[in-house]
Design a protein around this motif. Structure first.
Motif, PDB file in Angstrom:
ATOM      1  N   ASP A  29       0.816  -1.217   0.000  1.00 44.10           N
ATOM      2  CA  ASP A  29       0.000   0.000   0.000  1.00 44.10           C
ATOM      3  C   ASP A  29       0.854   1.274   0.000  1.00 44.10           C
ATOM      4  O   ASP A  29       0.313   2.367   0.080  1.00 44.10           O
ATOM      5  N   ARG A  71      -8.112  -3.198  -3.810  1.00 43.32           N
ATOM      6  CA  ARG A  71      -7.116  -3.625  -2.825  1.00 43.32           C
ATOM      7  C   ARG A  71      -7.801  -4.533  -1.810  1.00 43.32           C
ATOM      8  O   ARG A  71      -8.945  -4.285  -1.409  1.00 43.32           O
ATOM      9  N   PRO A  73      -8.452  -6.342   1.883  1.00 43.55           N
ATOM     10  CA  PRO A  73      -8.641  -5.712   3.201  1.00 43.55           C
ATOM     11  C   PRO A  73      -7.351  -5.568   3.994  1.00 43.55           C
ATOM     12  O   PRO A  73      -7.216  -4.627   4.777  1.00 43.55           O
ATOM     13  N   ALA A  74      -6.410  -6.446   3.792  1.00 45.13           N
ATOM     14  CA  ALA A  74      -5.122  -6.348   4.488  1.00 45.13           C
ATOM     15  C   ALA A  74      -4.148  -5.457   3.741  1.00 45.13           C
ATOM     16  O   ALA A  74      -3.034  -5.232   4.210  1.00 45.13           O
ATOM     17  N   LYS A  75      -4.546  -4.961   2.581  1.00 48.67           N
ATOM     18  CA  LYS A  75      -3.770  -4.026   1.760  1.00 48.67           C
ATOM     19  C   LYS A  75      -2.449  -4.610   1.271  1.00 48.67           C
ATOM     20  O   LYS A  75      -1.601  -3.853   0.806  1.00 48.67           O
ATOM     21  N   ASN A  76      -2.255  -5.929   1.369  1.00 47.73           N
ATOM     22  CA  ASN A  76      -1.037  -6.500   0.819  1.00 47.73           C
ATOM     23  C   ASN A  76      -1.283  -7.239  -0.477  1.00 47.73           C
ATOM     24  O   ASN A  76      -0.401  -7.912  -0.993  1.00 47.73           O
ATOM     25  N   THR A  77      -2.500  -7.121  -1.002  1.00 46.89           N
ATOM     26  CA  THR A  77      -2.857  -7.758  -2.258  1.00 46.89           C
ATOM     27  C   THR A  77      -3.729  -6.811  -3.060  1.00 46.89           C
ATOM     28  O   THR A  77      -4.562  -6.083  -2.502  1.00 46.89           O
TER      29      THR A  77
END
Length: 126
Positions: A29, A71, A73-77
């Motif tokens: 992110d 994006r 919810p964990a913003k890493n994907t």
């Protein structure tokens, strides 16, 4: 810093696929993420882009209304949901990361993206 694109496959025209772009070595992110595709014999073209905050999205005219970038919810994907697929969507799809901002609406330039994933094949049969 690595990007991993996944989720490609073989689908019939009218079907759907969801591509994923995951990062290792840096927080995803912090970057805007773009999806590009390249068909055999053609140049790499921008498909979609999402800003680092997720507030701004861009789409190529050819996919507008059919593809959705988001994006996780964990913003890493970052995901690319592809619906109503057409044979013309057949290509290798890449995700890429950009720390910069869009200038003059030109979000689709591959040279602006610093990091690239390895690509995932999408094949749409007629």
């Amino acid at each position: 810093v690595q990007l991993q694109a996944s989720g490609g496959g073989l689908v019939q025209a009218g079907g759907s696929l969801r591509l994923s772009c995951a990062a290792s070595g840096f927080p995803l992110d912090y970057y805007a993420i773009g999806w590009f595709r390249q068909a055999p014999g053609k140049e790499r073209e921008g498909v979609s882009r999402i800003s680092s905050s997720g507030d701004l999205t861009y789409y190529a005219d050819s996919v507008q209304g059919r593809f959705t970038i988001s994006r996780g919810p964990a913003k890493n994907t970052v995901y690319l949901q592809m619906n109503s697929l057409k044979p013309d969507d057949t290509a290798v799809y890449y995700c890429a990361a950009d720390r910069g901002e869009v200038v003059n609406g030109r979000w689709y330039l591959p040279s602006d993206y610093e990091y690239w994933g390895q690509g995932t094949q999408v094949t749409v049969s007629s």
